[in-house]
Design a protein around this motif. Structure first.
Motif, PDB file in Angstrom:
ATOM      1  N   GLN A 189       0.771  -1.206  -0.112  1.00 39.04           N
ATOM      2  CA  GLN A 189       0.080   0.063  -0.271  1.00 39.04           C
ATOM      3  C   GLN A 189       1.001   1.228   0.122  1.00 39.04           C
ATOM      4  N   VAL A 190       0.329   2.317  -0.352  1.00 40.84           N
ATOM      5  CA  VAL A 190       1.037   3.709  -0.386  1.00 40.84           C
ATOM      6  C   VAL A 190       0.548   4.346   0.752  1.00 40.84           C
ATOM      7  N   MET A 191       1.297   4.890   1.365  1.00 38.33           N
ATOM      8  CA  MET A 191       1.088   5.733   2.675  1.00 38.33           C
ATOM      9  C   MET A 191       1.431   7.342   2.563  1.00 38.33           C
ATOM     10  N   VAL A 192       0.453   8.180   2.489  1.00 38.73           N
ATOM     11  CA  VAL A 192       0.817   9.461   2.380  1.00 38.73           C
ATOM     12  C   VAL A 192       0.017  10.224   3.642  1.00 38.73           C
ATOM     13  N   GLY A 193       0.506  11.597   3.460  1.00 38.92           N
ATOM     14  CA  GLY A 193      -0.017  12.519   4.640  1.00 38.92           C
ATOM     15  C   GLY A 193      -1.201  12.968   3.959  1.00 38.92           C
ATOM     16  N   PHE A 247      15.505   6.396  11.353  1.00 41.54           N
ATOM     17  CA  PHE A 247      15.299   6.632  12.771  1.00 41.54           C
ATOM     18  C   PHE A 247      14.079   5.728  13.275  1.00 41.54           C
ATOM     19  N   GLY A 248      13.417   4.935  12.605  1.00 42.34           N
ATOM     20  CA  GLY A 248      12.558   4.174  12.867  1.00 42.34           C
ATOM     21  C   GLY A 248      11.427   4.495  12.267  1.00 42.34           C
ATOM     22  N   SER A 249      10.219   3.494  12.649  1.00 43.18           N
ATOM     23  CA  SER A 249       9.078   4.029  11.912  1.00 43.18           C
ATOM     24  C   SER A 249       8.250   4.988  12.438  1.00 43.18           C
ATOM     25  N   GLU A 250       8.217   5.288  13.766  1.00 37.09           N
ATOM     26  CA  GLU A 250       7.593   6.567  14.263  1.00 37.09           C
ATOM     27  C   GLU A 250       8.119   7.748  13.583  1.00 37.09           C
ATOM     28  N   ALA A 251       9.532   8.100  13.341  1.00 35.58           N
ATOM     29  CA  ALA A 251       9.934   9.092  12.569  1.00 35.58           C
ATOM     30  C   ALA A 251       9.328   9.169  11.112  1.00 35.58           C
ATOM     31  N   LEU A 252       9.451   8.091  10.631  1.00 34.91           N
ATOM     32  CA  LEU A 252       9.071   7.932   9.359  1.00 34.91           C
ATOM     33  C   LEU A 252       7.593   8.334   9.027  1.00 34.91           C
ATOM     34  N   MET A 253       6.708   8.035   9.990  1.00 31.75           N
ATOM     35  CA  MET A 253       5.210   8.235   9.894  1.00 31.75           C
ATOM     36  C   MET A 253       5.182   9.877   9.941  1.00 31.75           C
ATOM     37  N   GLU A 254       6.007  10.320  11.010  1.00 34.26           N
ATOM     38  CA  GLU A 254       5.794  11.758  11.172  1.00 34.26           C
ATOM     39  C   GLU A 254       6.272  12.768  10.045  1.00 34.26           C
ATOM     40  N   ALA A 255       7.419  12.220   9.527  1.00 39.69           N
ATOM     41  CA  ALA A 255       8.042  12.995   8.359  1.00 39.69           C
ATOM     42  C   ALA A 255       6.909  12.695   7.172  1.00 39.69           C
ATOM     43  N   ILE A 256       6.253  11.660   7.114  1.00 40.35           N
ATOM     44  CA  ILE A 256       5.297  11.572   5.799  1.00 40.35           C
ATOM     45  C   ILE A 256       3.993  12.321   6.220  1.00 40.35           C
ATOM     46  N   TRP A 274       0.212   5.589  14.846  1.00 44.61           N
ATOM     47  CA  TRP A 274       0.581   6.878  14.949  1.00 44.61           C
ATOM     48  C   TRP A 274      -0.571   7.863  15.565  1.00 44.61           C
ATOM     49  N   PRO A 275      -0.092   9.052  15.965  1.00 46.80           N
ATOM     50  CA  PRO A 275      -0.976  10.030  16.636  1.00 46.80           C
ATOM     51  C   PRO A 275      -2.097  10.320  15.649  1.00 46.80           C
ATOM     52  N   VAL A 276      -3.397  10.587  16.104  1.00 42.18           N
ATOM     53  CA  VAL A 276      -4.722  10.836  15.051  1.00 42.18           C
ATOM     54  C   VAL A 276      -4.327  11.981  14.434  1.00 42.18           C
ATOM     55  N   GLY A 277      -3.558  12.896  15.019  1.00 38.25           N
ATOM     56  CA  GLY A 277      -3.346  14.386  14.274  1.00 38.25           C
ATOM     57  C   GLY A 277      -2.667  14.042  12.890  1.00 38.25           C
ATOM     58  N   HIS A 278      -2.000  12.902  12.771  1.00 40.82           N
ATOM     59  CA  HIS A 278      -1.234  12.795  11.405  1.00 40.82           C
ATOM     60  C   HIS A 278      -1.893  12.429  10.433  1.00 40.82           C
ATOM     61  N   ASP A 279      -3.126  11.882  10.676  1.00 44.42           N
ATOM     62  CA  ASP A 279      -4.190  11.636   9.338  1.00 44.42           C
ATOM     63  C   ASP A 279      -3.658  11.080   8.245  1.00 44.42           C
ATOM     64  N   LEU A 280      -2.789   9.893   8.544  1.00 45.48           N
ATOM     65  CA  LEU A 280      -2.094   9.263   7.442  1.00 45.48           C
ATOM     66  C   LEU A 280      -3.048   8.380   6.732  1.00 45.48           C
ATOM     67  N   ARG A 281      -2.948   8.423   5.299  1.00 42.02           N
ATOM     68  CA  ARG A 281      -3.742   7.396   4.506  1.00 42.02           C
ATOM     69  C   ARG A 281      -3.014   6.155   3.983  1.00 42.02           C
TER      70      ARG A 281
END
Length: 335
Positions: A189-193, A247-256, A274-281
């Motif tokens: 899957q593609v993950m984007v912000g 730096f790990g998955s958490e840092a990657l999620m934040e950057a995305i 990840w935090p709700v505020g990230h709203d990742l797709r």
């Protein structure tokens, strides 16, 4: 000479010169026979208990007495009676036999935990092992992550007996001593912000990712992961890079989440938080569906019952392969 022999370097012969310690090689089967004769008091009865001939019993006892340099039994018309040295040796012989049995039991199939290697506990294989444990809470598992993160590392560990099983992609051939069973096709899957141009898509074709930067830091050079993404890049004309430290998955999620231009790829079976505020797709890829093919690798002939149970569980619960899947040519994937 039997394999299971003990070298006893501190046994003093009652027939040797006083003060001289004679090193001896003690055959475990001879010790077992000695204990049987001591228990029954008869060579013939010991032979019956051990399922060997009386002559074999006599030879074993003679061999043991020769190794120890002493007489263990006094032969009488009524049977065999322990000598003083025989009585002194008996408790040590029983202790030795218990130690041998304990050592053998420690490596019998099912007597120890099944040691399973997974690349990461959050990706699909780690989740599959967790689901197996939840369905079989009484099994004894030891889940590890080997250093190196390449299939060659896992194969070496399997052949060395350091692990019982590993989840790996298999891009090439394996030694005949290793069995590989495709058990898990993990669709990508593609993950984007939320600000990414593709964020509103319900699904995407791999070709739709052309021109977008796909960031996957930490891809190990020479690994099957690198080979997979290199083949995917060439097939679909993608821009996949591993620039920067991991730096790990958490840092990657934040950057995305913070970027309007970065995307990454994750497996549909991966579980990230990840935090709700990230709203990742997470957007499925279709037509074709790229899958990362995980196989269960194990030593051919490994009879650990938990390995059999894990193997059967994975085959029973694996999802059907998606229609129109894509995997690098020649890779072992469930079709």
């Amino acid at each position: 000479m039997a394999v299971d022999q003990i070298r006893a370097s501190h046994l003093r012969s009652n027939n040797a010169t006083f003060g001289v310690v004679q090193p001896s090689v003690v055959d475990i089967e001879a010790v077992r026979t000695f204990a049987a004769v001591a228990d029954t008091g008869q060579f013939q009865e010991a032979a019956v208990d051990l399922h060997i001939t009386q002559q074999a019993v006599s030879k074993r006892i003679a061999k043991l007495e020769q190794a120890l340099g002493t007489t263990l039994f006094a032969r009488t018309a009524h049977g065999a009676r322990l000598t003083l040295d025989g009585r002194a040796f008996l408790p040590h012989a029983r202790e030795l036999l218990r130690a041998v049995e304990k050592a053998a039991a420690s490596v019998r199939p099912g007597e120890r935990a099944l040691r399973v290697d997974v690349l990461h506990l959050r990706i699909a294989p780690g989740q599959a092992v967790r689901a197996f444990y939840r369905a079989n809470p009484d099994v004894d598992l030891d889940v590890v992550t080997l250093p190196g993160a390449v299939v060659e590392t896992a194969v070496e560990a399997l052949l060395a007996g350091e692990i019982d099983a590993s989840f790996r992609a298999v891009p090439g051939t394996l030694p005949p001593e290793i069995t590989a069973v495709p058990v898990l096709n993990d669709p990508l899957q593609v993950m984007v912000g939320p600000a990414h141009p593709l964020a509103a898509a319900a699904e995407l074709r791999p070709s739709d990712l052309a021109g977008h930067r796909i960031w996957i830091p930490g891809i190990k050079p020479g690994s099957e992961w690198e080979a997979f993404y290199r083949s995917m890049t060439a097939t679909f004309d993608l821009n996949i890079d591993r620039i920067g430290p991991n730096f790990g998955s958490e840092a990657l999620m934040e950057a995305i989440a913070e970027s309007d231009g970065l995307a990454t790829l994750v497996g549909s079976g991966d579980r990230y938080v990840w935090p709700v505020g990230h709203d990742l797709r997470r957007i499925p890829l279709t037509a074709p569906t790229p899958v990362y093919p995980h196989a269960l690798l194990f030593r051919t002939g490994n009879r650990h019952p938990t390995l059999t149970a894990l193997h059967d569980h994975l085959l029973k619960t694996r999802r059907p392969a998606p229609t129109g899947l894509w995997a690098p040519p020649g890779w072992r994937a469930q079709r």
